[in-house]
Design a protein around this motif. Structure first.
Motif, PDB file in Angstrom:
ATOM      1  N   HIS A  82       2.580  -1.453  10.631  1.00  0.00           N
ATOM      2  CA  HIS A  82       2.263  -1.554   9.202  1.00  0.00           C
ATOM      3  C   HIS A  82       3.121  -0.578   8.402  1.00  0.00           C
ATOM      4  O   HIS A  82       3.635   0.416   8.940  1.00  0.00           O
ATOM      5  CB  HIS A  82       0.796  -1.189   8.939  1.00  0.00           C
ATOM      6  CG  HIS A  82      -0.201  -2.110   9.558  1.00  0.00           C
ATOM      7  ND1 HIS A  82      -0.203  -3.477   9.347  1.00  0.00           N
ATOM      8  CD2 HIS A  82      -1.265  -1.865  10.379  1.00  0.00           C
ATOM      9  CE1 HIS A  82      -1.215  -4.014   9.995  1.00  0.00           C
ATOM     10  NE2 HIS A  82      -1.863  -3.068  10.649  1.00  0.00           N
ATOM     11  N   ILE A  83       3.186  -0.842   7.115  1.00  0.00           N
ATOM     12  CA  ILE A  83       3.669   0.150   6.158  1.00  0.00           C
ATOM     13  C   ILE A  83       2.454   0.562   5.327  1.00  0.00           C
ATOM     14  O   ILE A  83       1.527  -0.254   5.195  1.00  0.00           O
ATOM     15  CB  ILE A  83       4.808  -0.413   5.268  1.00  0.00           C
ATOM     16  CG1 ILE A  83       4.408  -1.756   4.642  1.00  0.00           C
ATOM     17  CG2 ILE A  83       6.084  -0.528   6.065  1.00  0.00           C
ATOM     18  CD1 ILE A  83       5.360  -2.260   3.589  1.00  0.00           C
ATOM     19  N   GLU A  87      -1.201   5.269   8.178  1.00  0.00           N
ATOM     20  CA  GLU A  87      -2.458   5.151   7.418  1.00  0.00           C
ATOM     21  C   GLU A  87      -2.287   5.864   6.068  1.00  0.00           C
ATOM     22  O   GLU A  87      -2.205   7.103   5.985  1.00  0.00           O
ATOM     23  CB  GLU A  87      -3.682   5.700   8.164  1.00  0.00           C
ATOM     24  CG  GLU A  87      -4.223   4.741   9.210  1.00  0.00           C
ATOM     25  CD  GLU A  87      -4.677   3.389   8.640  1.00  0.00           C
ATOM     26  OE1 GLU A  87      -5.156   3.341   7.500  1.00  0.00           O
ATOM     27  OE2 GLU A  87      -4.518   2.392   9.348  1.00  0.00           O
ATOM     28  N   SER A  88      -2.283   5.045   5.028  1.00  0.00           N
ATOM     29  CA  SER A  88      -1.969   5.548   3.696  1.00  0.00           C
ATOM     30  C   SER A  88      -2.868   6.702   3.240  1.00  0.00           C
ATOM     31  O   SER A  88      -2.383   7.686   2.665  1.00  0.00           O
ATOM     32  CB  SER A  88      -2.043   4.407   2.679  1.00  0.00           C
ATOM     33  OG  SER A  88      -3.303   3.773   2.722  1.00  0.00           O
ATOM     34  N   ARG A 135       0.822  -1.212   0.000  1.00  0.00           N
ATOM     35  CA  ARG A 135       0.000   0.000   0.000  1.00  0.00           C
ATOM     36  C   ARG A 135       0.858   1.266   0.000  1.00  0.00           C
ATOM     37  O   ARG A 135       0.347   2.360  -0.262  1.00  0.00           O
ATOM     38  CB  ARG A 135      -0.903   0.010   1.230  1.00  0.00           C
ATOM     39  CG  ARG A 135      -2.041  -1.014   1.199  1.00  0.00           C
ATOM     40  CD  ARG A 135      -2.745  -0.933   2.538  1.00  0.00           C
ATOM     41  NE  ARG A 135      -3.924  -1.754   2.683  1.00  0.00           N
ATOM     42  CZ  ARG A 135      -3.899  -2.993   3.169  1.00  0.00           C
ATOM     43  NH1 ARG A 135      -2.764  -3.575   3.484  1.00  0.00           N
ATOM     44  NH2 ARG A 135      -5.033  -3.651   3.333  1.00  0.00           N
ATOM     45  N   LYS A 185       6.683  -5.407  11.587  1.00  0.00           N
ATOM     46  CA  LYS A 185       6.484  -5.591  13.038  1.00  0.00           C
ATOM     47  C   LYS A 185       7.820  -5.609  13.784  1.00  0.00           C
ATOM     48  O   LYS A 185       7.854  -5.908  14.973  1.00  0.00           O
ATOM     49  CB  LYS A 185       5.729  -6.905  13.307  1.00  0.00           C
ATOM     50  CG  LYS A 185       4.345  -6.975  12.639  1.00  0.00           C
ATOM     51  CD  LYS A 185       3.255  -6.560  13.591  1.00  0.00           C
ATOM     52  CE  LYS A 185       1.830  -6.743  13.084  1.00  0.00           C
ATOM     53  NZ  LYS A 185       1.449  -6.070  11.866  1.00  0.00           N
TER      54      LYS A 185
END
Ligand code: GSH
Length: 201
Positions: free
Chosen positions: A49-50, A62-63, A11, A37
């Motif tokens: 997350h990425i 958050e993208s 993402r 992680k």
């Protein structure tokens, strides 16, 4: 310096696309999905997350939030719309695609590509494709008579929606019933900034 964490095969690509459209100087740290992680990454994004963004000390995850932030801070009209009304619409479409489209496309990705072959469930993939028919028709109806989501110009709304919809190409979702979506998606994904990101690690 702006730093974007996350491999382009994730993402994170949508944030890299936004950075490229905005013509910003940035450092790309291609953190792998499997490393999201790890303790060093958890210091940047405690959600594990990425993508994650570090804009000179302002750290965001958050993208969609990252992209709306980048567009608001560094974008000009029409990419970042001028009016509050169109900014509201850009947020609306971004949240819509994240909540009503992405989960089904992720199911399809898992069941058709990401899971080991023995653990793939084609029935679940087909159910997800079925669930996507309503949202796709809604977007198709919206695009009728419009070049882009907010009207005549490519904006952050198109980038955010198209970046999620790009998964549809990977999972070979049949979009023949929604030709306006197909045409709009092809046009959006063909932009130079996106092509550049597709060639990244
Ligand atoms: N809603 C989040 C989702 C982020 C997300 O789940 N990223 C995946 C890669 S595409 C990830 O980091 N996976 C690794 C993990 O969850 O351990 C966003 O849009 O930024």
């Amino acid at each position: 310096m702006i730093k974007l964490y996350g491999t382009a095969m994730s993402r994170s690509a949508r944030c890299l696309w936004a950075l490229e459209e905005l013509g910003l100087q940035y450092e790309h740290v291609p953190t792998a999905v499997a490393d999201a992680k790890k303790p060093e990454h958890l210091k940047i994004n405690p959600a594990g997350h990425i993508p994650a963004l570090d804009d000179n000390g302002t750290v965001l995850f958050e993208s969609m939030a990252i992209n709306l932030y980048l567009a608001a801070k560094y974008g000009k009209a029409p990419f970042w719309p001028e009016t509050h009304e169109d900014r509201g619409r850009a947020a609306q479409w971004s949240f819509w695609v994240m909540t009503e489209v992405e989960p089904h496309l992720i199911t399809m990705l898992r069941q058709r590509l990401l899971n080991p072959p023995a653990q793939r469930d084609e029935k679940a993939a087909q159910q997800a494709a079925e669930a996507l028919k309503g949202p796709l028709k809604m977007l198709n109806d919206h695009l009728a008579g419009r070049e882009w989501i907010l009207g005549k110009d490519f904006t952050i709304a198109d980038l955010n929606v198209a970046s999620v919809m790009s998964f549809a190409m990977l999972v070979k979702l049949d979009m023949s019933a929604t030709p306006a979506v197909q045409g709009w998606l092809q046009k959006g994904l063909s932009r130079e900034a996106n092509k550049k990101v597709r060639a990244m690690k």
